[in-house]
Design a protein around this motif. Structure first.
Motif, short mmCIF file in Angstrom:
data_model
loop_
_atom_site.label_atom_id
_atom_site.label_comp_id
_atom_site.label_asym_id
_atom_site.label_seq_id
_atom_site.Cartn_x
_atom_site.Cartn_y
_atom_site.Cartn_z
N LEU A 151 0.80 -1.23 0.00
CA LEU A 151 0.00 0.00 0.00
C LEU A 151 0.84 1.28 0.00
N PRO A 152 1.88 1.41 0.84
CA PRO A 152 2.72 2.63 0.75
C PRO A 152 3.38 2.80 -0.61
N VAL A 153 3.83 1.67 -1.20
CA VAL A 153 4.49 1.76 -2.50
C VAL A 153 3.49 2.20 -3.57
N LEU A 154 2.30 1.60 -3.57
CA LEU A 154 1.29 2.00 -4.56
C LEU A 154 0.89 3.46 -4.39
N THR A 155 0.77 3.91 -3.15
CA THR A 155 0.43 5.32 -2.91
C THR A 155 1.53 6.24 -3.44
N GLY A 156 2.79 5.89 -3.16
CA GLY A 156 3.90 6.69 -3.65
C GLY A 156 3.97 6.72 -5.17
N VAL A 157 3.71 5.57 -5.81
CA VAL A 157 3.74 5.51 -7.27
C VAL A 157 2.64 6.40 -7.86
N SER A 158 1.45 6.36 -7.25
CA SER A 158 0.34 7.19 -7.75
C SER A 158 0.68 8.67 -7.63
N VAL A 159 1.20 9.06 -6.47
CA VAL A 159 1.57 10.48 -6.29
C VAL A 159 2.66 10.89 -7.27
N ARG A 160 3.65 10.02 -7.47
CA ARG A 160 4.74 10.34 -8.38
C ARG A 160 4.22 10.53 -9.81
N GLN A 161 3.35 9.64 -10.25
CA GLN A 161 2.81 9.75 -11.59
C GLN A 161 1.98 11.03 -11.74
N TYR A 162 1.23 11.36 -10.70
CA TYR A 162 0.46 12.61 -10.76
C TYR A 162 1.39 13.82 -10.86
N ARG A 163 2.47 13.82 -10.08
CA ARG A 163 3.40 14.95 -10.13
C ARG A 163 4.11 15.02 -11.47
N ASP A 164 4.50 13.87 -12.01
CA ASP A 164 5.16 13.86 -13.32
C ASP A 164 4.21 14.39 -14.40
#
Length: 392
Positions: free
Chosen positions: A149-162
């Motif tokens: 769950l932390p990894v998926l949350t971080g990936v989602s935030v990163r993709q949104y920022r990119d």
């Protein structure tokens, strides 16, 4: 209430504040006694759990400056904490380390973390099933909660920022292109206005200057010749002022109106008056028309008239007092030709800047036509072929 500048987003102060908050939360859980989760025999001194807690808080402070180092320190701290029996505070803070590694680390890092978290979850569930039956599948739940769950949350935030960064870059590029288009439009409009002003003003002023020079340079002229020169000066001045008023009126017209469509534009079928004017100024013009005259597109009509006007003015200023004009109506174009002897007359004393030839060439180019000007068999010839859009 506005937060202090030293803990604004993206500053080292924010990272240190988050590390301090993590340490405070871990100490609270330590004081409550949430360790160990899996006690060993003999029991482990609880003070040992403070060392992994301090290290993982340091890892949180390095989350933006050195994401790889932060992940390495955090992983080492959580492994040591697991060996001691797992404390709840260190395990929770490690989820923040995983999240930050995915958000701030290189793309390869979050891909590796996602694969490792999923693999550990599957392995935990498989081992639990082997040891305790189907109920043991729940052994994989902690790995899902603390890893996947932390990894998926971080990936989602990163993709949104990119994606947001890409959109900002695209918006900036669009703004730069719009500014370039605006500047190009302004430059094109300035060029068009300069061309119109030259055609409207310079041609009439040339006739005025020629006759004024003739009167001033030849004292003792009889009154008839002086009156004739003054009439030409007056007619040229009045015509120039009228066309200047028309041009100013077009420039002040409502937004979106095409100046080329205005009813005050001169036309090719008004060449008779132009020929009369230049004849009064001292240039004998022999005009011929071939083909069947027909209505022309506004832009073609205006361009053809202005090219003839400029050519006759140049012949008056630099020629020998005579010119030949030919207008040919072809099936798909109209061709205007002006020829005059080179040199000879006193009119050649008036210098030119070459803007007239540039303007004529630009007018033809804007209509995808052909233009040529230069000496030909001892004479100066100007030829402009302008397409009319009709099929042959």
């Amino acid at each position: 209430m506005r937060t202090p500048a030293w803990i604004d987003s993206g500053t080292p102060g924010r990272d240190l504040a988050l590390a301090g908050a993590s340490l405070a939360g871990g100490l609270v859980l330590y004081g409550v006694g949430f360790q160990p989760q899996f006690p060993w025999q003999p029991p482990v001194p609880e003070a040992l759990f403070l060392a992994p807690l301090a290290v993982i808080c340091v890892a949180v402070g390095l989350r933006r400056a050195a994401p790889r180092t932060s992940l390495a320190l955090g992983t080492g701290a959580v492994l040591a904490d697991t060996a001691l029996g797992v404390s709840l505070g260190t395990a929770l803070i490690y989820t923040q380390v995983l999240y930050d590694a995915c958000v701030y680390g290189p793309p390869r890092l979050w891909r590796w973390l996602l694969g490792a978290a999923v693999g550990l979850s599957v392995a935990g569930a498989a081992v639990g099933a082997l040891l305790w039956g189907w109920r043991g599948v729940a052994a994989g739940v902690p790995f899902v909660l603390a890893g996947v769950l932390p990894v998926l949350t971080g990936v989602s935030v990163r993709q949104y920022r990119d994606q947001a960064a890409a959109e900002r870059a695209r918006a900036e590029q669009t703004a730069r292109l719009a500014e370039l288009d605006r500047r190009q439009a302004v430059l094109a409009e300035r060029t068009r206005m300069a061309r119109e002003l030259h055609d409207v003003v310079a041609n009439h002023l040339s006739a005025v200057a020629l006759h004024a020079t003739a009167v001033l340079s030849a004292p003792g002229l009889d009154s008839d010749r002086v009156d004739a020169a003054l009439r030409v000066i007056r007619e040229s001045s009045v015509q120039g002022m009228a066309e200047m008023r028309q041009l100013i009126g077009l420039l002040r017209g409502p937004a979106g109106e095409d100046p080329a469509e205005g009813p005050t534009r001169v036309r090719l079928d008004e060449l008779d008056r132009l020929i009369e004017r230049v004849a009064g100024a001292g240039l004998a013009v022999r005009a011929t028309v071939t083909g069947t005259p027909r209505p022309l597109p506004v832009g073609v009509d205006l361009a053809a008239y202005r090219i003839v006007q400029e050519s006759l003015t140049n012949a008056l200023r630099h020629g020998a007092g005579a010119a030949e004009l030919s207008v040919a109506y072809e099936p798909a174009e109209v061709v205007v030709t002006v020829e005059n002897p080179i040199g000879g007359g006193g009119n050649g004393r008036l210098p030119g800047a070459g803007a007239g030839l540039v303007g004529m060439r630009e007018r033809a180019a804007l209509l995808d036509g052909r233009f040529s000007a230069g000496p030909h068999d001892g004479r100066w010839r100007v030829v402009a072929a302008l397409p009319t859009g009709a099929s042959g």
